[in-house]
Design a protein around this motif. Structure first.
Motif, PDB file in Angstrom:
ATOM      1  N   PRO A  53       0.813  -1.214   0.000  1.00 14.31           N
ATOM      2  CA  PRO A  53       0.000   0.000   0.000  1.00 14.31           C
ATOM      3  C   PRO A  53       0.851   1.271   0.000  1.00 14.31           C
ATOM      4  CG  PRO A  53      -0.556  -1.444   1.849  1.00 14.31           C
ATOM      5  CD  PRO A  53       0.666  -2.010   1.219  1.00 14.31           C
ATOM      6  N   SER A  54       0.308   2.317  -0.568  1.00 17.37           N
ATOM      7  CA  SER A  54       0.977   3.615  -0.583  1.00 17.37           C
ATOM      8  C   SER A  54      -0.060   4.688  -0.893  1.00 17.37           C
ATOM      9  CB  SER A  54       2.055   3.634  -1.663  1.00 17.37           C
ATOM     10  OG  SER A  54       2.465   4.953  -1.950  1.00 17.37           O
ATOM     11  N   THR A  55       0.026   5.797  -0.212  1.00 15.01           N
ATOM     12  CA  THR A  55      -0.800   6.958  -0.587  1.00 15.01           C
ATOM     13  C   THR A  55       0.095   7.984  -1.266  1.00 15.01           C
ATOM     14  OG1 THR A  55      -2.240   6.592   1.308  1.00 15.01           O
ATOM     15  CG2 THR A  55      -2.352   8.762   0.273  1.00 15.01           C
ATOM     16  N   ARG A  56       1.096   8.485  -0.521  1.00 10.42           N
ATOM     17  CA  ARG A  56       1.907   9.606  -1.009  1.00 10.42           C
ATOM     18  C   ARG A  56       2.751   9.254  -2.225  1.00 10.42           C
ATOM     19  NH1 ARG A  56       0.912   8.660   3.340  1.00 10.42           N
ATOM     20  NH2 ARG A  56      -0.009  10.119   4.795  1.00 10.42           N
ATOM     21  N   THR A  57       3.502   8.172  -2.119  1.00  9.89           N
ATOM     22  CA  THR A  57       4.442   7.849  -3.199  1.00  9.89           C
ATOM     23  C   THR A  57       3.676   7.519  -4.471  1.00  9.89           C
ATOM     24  OG1 THR A  57       5.808   6.898  -1.457  1.00  9.89           O
ATOM     25  CG2 THR A  57       6.497   6.481  -3.721  1.00  9.89           C
ATOM     26  N   HIS A  58       2.644   6.699  -4.326  1.00 10.31           N
ATOM     27  CA  HIS A  58       1.867   6.299  -5.500  1.00 10.31           C
ATOM     28  C   HIS A  58       1.211   7.506  -6.153  1.00 10.31           C
ATOM     29  CE1 HIS A  58      -1.338   4.634  -7.947  1.00 10.31           C
ATOM     30  NE2 HIS A  58      -0.676   3.485  -7.951  1.00 10.31           N
ATOM     31  N   ARG A 106       7.083  -0.701  -5.974  1.00  8.83           N
ATOM     32  CA  ARG A 106       7.195  -0.844  -4.514  1.00  8.83           C
ATOM     33  C   ARG A 106       6.938  -2.302  -4.185  1.00  8.83           C
ATOM     34  NH1 ARG A 106       4.578   2.710   0.297  1.00  8.83           N
ATOM     35  NH2 ARG A 106       6.224   4.090  -0.434  1.00  8.83           N
ATOM     36  N   HIS A 134      14.405   3.872  -0.085  1.00 11.93           N
ATOM     37  CA  HIS A 134      13.256   4.637  -0.579  1.00 11.93           C
ATOM     38  C   HIS A 134      13.858   5.924  -1.158  1.00 11.93           C
ATOM     39  CE1 HIS A 134       9.361   6.188  -1.157  1.00 11.93           C
ATOM     40  NE2 HIS A 134       8.823   5.995   0.037  1.00 11.93           N
ATOM     41  N   GLN A 137      11.965   9.284  -1.513  1.00 12.64           N
ATOM     42  CA  GLN A 137      11.660   9.899  -0.215  1.00 12.64           C
ATOM     43  C   GLN A 137      12.906  10.651   0.274  1.00 12.64           C
ATOM     44  OE1 GLN A 137       8.625   9.753   1.714  1.00 12.64           O
ATOM     45  NE2 GLN A 137       9.659  11.354   2.864  1.00 12.64           N
ATOM     46  N   PRO A 262       7.796  11.305   7.234  1.00  7.49           N
ATOM     47  CA  PRO A 262       7.513  10.886   5.851  1.00  7.49           C
ATOM     48  C   PRO A 262       6.040  10.578   5.608  1.00  7.49           C
ATOM     49  CG  PRO A 262       8.438   9.063   7.101  1.00  7.49           C
ATOM     50  CD  PRO A 262       8.465  10.253   8.006  1.00  7.49           C
ATOM     51  N   GLY A 263       5.277  10.385   6.688  1.00  2.52           N
ATOM     52  CA  GLY A 263       3.877   9.982   6.555  1.00  2.52           C
ATOM     53  C   GLY A 263       3.781   8.500   6.217  1.00  2.52           C
ATOM     54  N   PRO A 264       2.642   7.888   6.436  1.00  2.00           N
ATOM     55  CA  PRO A 264       1.526   8.436   7.181  1.00  2.00           C
ATOM     56  C   PRO A 264       1.837   8.474   8.691  1.00  2.00           C
ATOM     57  CG  PRO A 264       1.050   6.168   6.487  1.00  2.00           C
ATOM     58  CD  PRO A 264       2.375   6.523   5.894  1.00  2.00           C
TER      59      PRO A 264
END
Ligand code: CP
Length: 306
Positions: A53-58, A106, A134, A137, A262-264
């Protein structure tokens, strides 16, 4: 020399890092224009291959590729033949037949993007592999640091948390040190390797680390999903000993210390709620810079010949 892939930051020279960070500046300037798109990668294709899973990078890679006018395909792992046992090699061979130019990958296994890079002519970008690296990042963190401190030489960055399992700690400390910043690690003894990189100071006590006079405190996310054993008694205890609670937030404020993550964010673990509104928090700036830096990375890489 043109690079086909971005797999880590340790293998990049200082000149290459400076070049990438410099190229991200005009891409960030683009965000304030009414037309946020350039034709730099028109006709090129970017495949997003996310096994984790990824929010920011994706989302930032997707936005970055689209702002460069590339075509983006999202490989939907949960609805693909991966669930029927298809190997990564088979998946990549199949996707390779579609002649994609860039693969952003990823995966939970360290080294998997490097394996794909050997197998394909496409440029492979590591979007996070296990506890290894990463790189984007790290680059966006370095870009953000440079916005606050244009000359990062000698600036002190304290990275706090689960260093042992963190690809972010590895990539971010590599690039910050390459820019001349001083880096220290702080965390529970079980999560801060004793044989860390030479030149990185190791702390297990918060007070001692603050006496080192950091100018940036970089909180890592506690990655519960990567820990098969408990390294600290409870999340409450972790927050008490290493988190930025209200009292520590006041101290950061008094000492003018910048805050990164870096989040989340696990609220109530790494950071208290109030820290989300801290005026020297760079967390949203990190996310915004992620798009510019990823645009620069895609633009900078040179896919192999078909
Ligand atoms: N920082 C980071 O990698 O976040 P995501 O997992 O949301 O991509």
């Amino acid at each position: 020399m043109a690079r086909k892939d971005l797999l880590d930051l340790a293998s990049l020279s200082r000149e290459e890092i400076d070049d990438l960070l410099d190229q991200a500046v005009p891409f960030k300037d683009l965000f304030t224009r009414s037309v946020k798109k350039v034709p730099a990668l028109k006709g090129k294709s970017v495949l997003m291959l996310f096994y984790e899973p990824s929010t920011r990078t994706h989302s930032s890679f997707e936005v970055a590729a689209k702002r460069l006018s590339a075509d983006v395909t999202n490989f939907d792992v949960p609805h693909s033949s991966v669930v029927k046992g298809e190997s990564v090699r088979e998946t990549v061979e199949t996707l390779q037949a579609m002649r994609t130019d860039y693969i952003v990958v990823r995966h939970g296994r360290s080294g998997l993007p490097a394996m794909i890079a050997r197998q394909t002519r496409a440029s492979v970008v590591n979007a996070g592999d296990g506890a290894h690296a990463h790189p984007t990042q790290g680059l966006l963190d370095a870009f953000t640091l440079k916005e606050v401190f244009p000359e990062p030489e000698g600036r002190r960055v304290l990275i706090v948390g689960d260093i042992l399992h963190s690809r972010v700690a590895r990539s971010t400390s590599t690039v910050m040190r390459r820019l001349g910043a001083e880096v220290a690690y702080l965390g529970p003894g079980s999560l801060v390797p004793r044989n860390g990189p030479a030149g990185v100071t190791r702390f297990t006590d918060y007070e001692e680390a603050m006496r080192w006079k950091p100018e940036v405190v970089y909180l890592l996310r506690v990655q519960m999903e990567r820990q098969d054993v408990q390294f600290f008694p409870s999340l409450r205890e972790y927050h008490k000993v290493y988190g930025v609670n209200r009292e520590r937030l006041k101290r950061l404020e008094d000492e003018g210390i910048w805050l990164m993550h870096p989040g989340p964010v696990n609220r109530g673990v790494e950071l208290c709620d109030e820290a989300m509104d801290y005026e020297r928090s760079l967390i949203n700036q990190q996310v915004e810079n992620g798009i510019a830096v990823r645009m620069a990375v895609l633009y900078w890489l040179k896919p192999g010949k078909a």
